[in-house]
Design an enzyme around this catalytic site. Sequence first.
Site, short mmCIF file in Angstrom:
data_model
loop_
_atom_site.label_atom_id
_atom_site.label_comp_id
_atom_site.label_asym_id
_atom_site.label_seq_id
_atom_site.Cartn_x
_atom_site.Cartn_y
_atom_site.Cartn_z
N HIS A 78 77.29 1.85 40.97
CA HIS A 78 78.15 3.05 40.97
C HIS A 78 78.57 3.41 42.38
O HIS A 78 77.82 3.19 43.34
CB HIS A 78 77.45 4.23 40.30
N ASP A 80 79.83 6.63 43.25
CA ASP A 80 79.71 8.05 43.61
C ASP A 80 78.37 8.30 44.30
O ASP A 80 77.44 7.49 44.21
CB ASP A 80 79.82 8.95 42.37
N ASP A 141 72.52 4.70 47.86
CA ASP A 141 72.49 4.88 46.41
C ASP A 141 73.90 5.29 45.97
O ASP A 141 74.23 6.47 46.02
CB ASP A 141 71.46 5.95 46.06
N GLU A 175 77.88 8.28 38.16
CA GLU A 175 76.52 7.98 37.70
C GLU A 175 75.54 9.06 38.08
O GLU A 175 74.62 9.38 37.32
CB GLU A 175 76.08 6.62 38.28
N GLU A 176 75.73 9.63 39.26
CA GLU A 176 74.77 10.62 39.77
C GLU A 176 74.74 11.91 38.96
O GLU A 176 73.80 12.69 39.07
CB GLU A 176 75.06 10.93 41.24
N ASP A 198 70.57 -1.05 41.52
CA ASP A 198 70.48 0.38 41.81
C ASP A 198 69.05 0.84 42.04
O ASP A 198 68.74 2.02 41.93
CB ASP A 198 71.12 1.17 40.64
N HIS A 384 69.26 10.56 48.25
CA HIS A 384 69.68 11.95 47.99
C HIS A 384 69.35 12.92 49.10
O HIS A 384 69.22 14.12 48.86
CB HIS A 384 69.09 12.47 46.66
#
Length: 425
Positions: A78, A80, A141, A175-176, A198, A384
């Site tokens: 992903h 995003d 990520d 995805e997040e 991932d 994150h």
Amino acid sequence: MQHIIDRFISYVTVDTESDPNSETTPSTAKQWDLANQLVEELKKIGMQDVTIDDKSYIMATLPSNVDHEVPTIGFVSHFDTTPDFTGANVKPQIIPNYDGKDIVLNAEQNIILSPDYFKELLQYKGQTLITTDGTTLLGADDKAGITEIVTAMEFLINNPEIKHGKIRVGFTPDEEIGRGAHHFDVEKFGADWAYTMDGSQVGELEYENFNAAGAKITFKGKSVHPGYAKGKMINSMLIANEFINALPSDETPEETKGYEGFYHVHHLTGSIEETVLELIIRDHNKIKFEKRKEQVAKIVRKINKKFAKQFGEDIAIAEINDQYYNMKEKVVPVKYIVDIAEKAMKEVNIKPLIKPIRGGTDGCQLSYKGLPCPNIFAGGHNFHGKYEYVPVESMLKAVKVIVKIAELTTMPNFGLDKSKPKKKK
């Protein structure tokens, strides 16, 4: 090495933060910036059938170069980044030959990436790290995953002597915020199975994940002048606090590990008249997962009963929605796809770390949509947040794993020591 560094930096410096409060797909217009960039890059390296749909889902094909029938496999990541921490104006820092000591991310703000706290850093002594500047997340990520997939496809195109079957590549938005697979066209993708790139540290291989739900609870109140409030004021913020205190204090993310589930309060906004609390509910075990959701509903019912006479109606309104389920149920019947990835790692001298995901990936939902999809490491750590980093050597190892998986799928029995399973029709 510089080639993969440059590619990774070209991705992470594009802001692709998703937005859970948006109803569009992608949830933010800026995700199109990287999506369009990726389309052009896939075409440039020689991928075929490169497409992007009206929701920014990207697919591309590397045709088979063998003359016998082999399964079509896929690799998915992903583009995003999480809304938990800003992904705007990312300024990556390159740390060559890491010496095992503290890394000053931001001297002005005294932000330090230290092995005293993040002990896994010491695994990468002598390697090249890419870190943040302490003011944003990095975006490994899952832009590390995208980097690895594109680099592996480019390597296979430039080295046609390496045999492989048809490979499909898929890149997704959102995805997040749990929507990465919502509009993924599995039939169009056309793979027998796939792998999401991932995961975190080198060697991770996962085919179990949490069952997941999200809950939004609105607490009502009554505002009265505090000097005359006795028996009249109802402070919704205090009721929300009562709800939080009713949750098991030892079943939070910071108190659990492995297969242990949790409740995680992640947003709280309020005033006397109204407070909105958001939390996520996670458990690998389906029965325990259902009990956790019921526990939230039970606490809400108890609060409503307590205030029924004074407030006159429900003072707490709960909305609980399932988000995704444990992919194990869908992957175990085709466990050989995990075995192939495990063998690929061993053949490139990586020790597989097979463990459950304490989270979810696009692969969770894709598995339930008919595309079994285990998860493989992308190499990053501390996702994150501002302490996120990725060793370049880990990305290079992930590229080797992708290439080796492609090779193994062309071999009798996929190179495994058991009978070849029937190809999915």
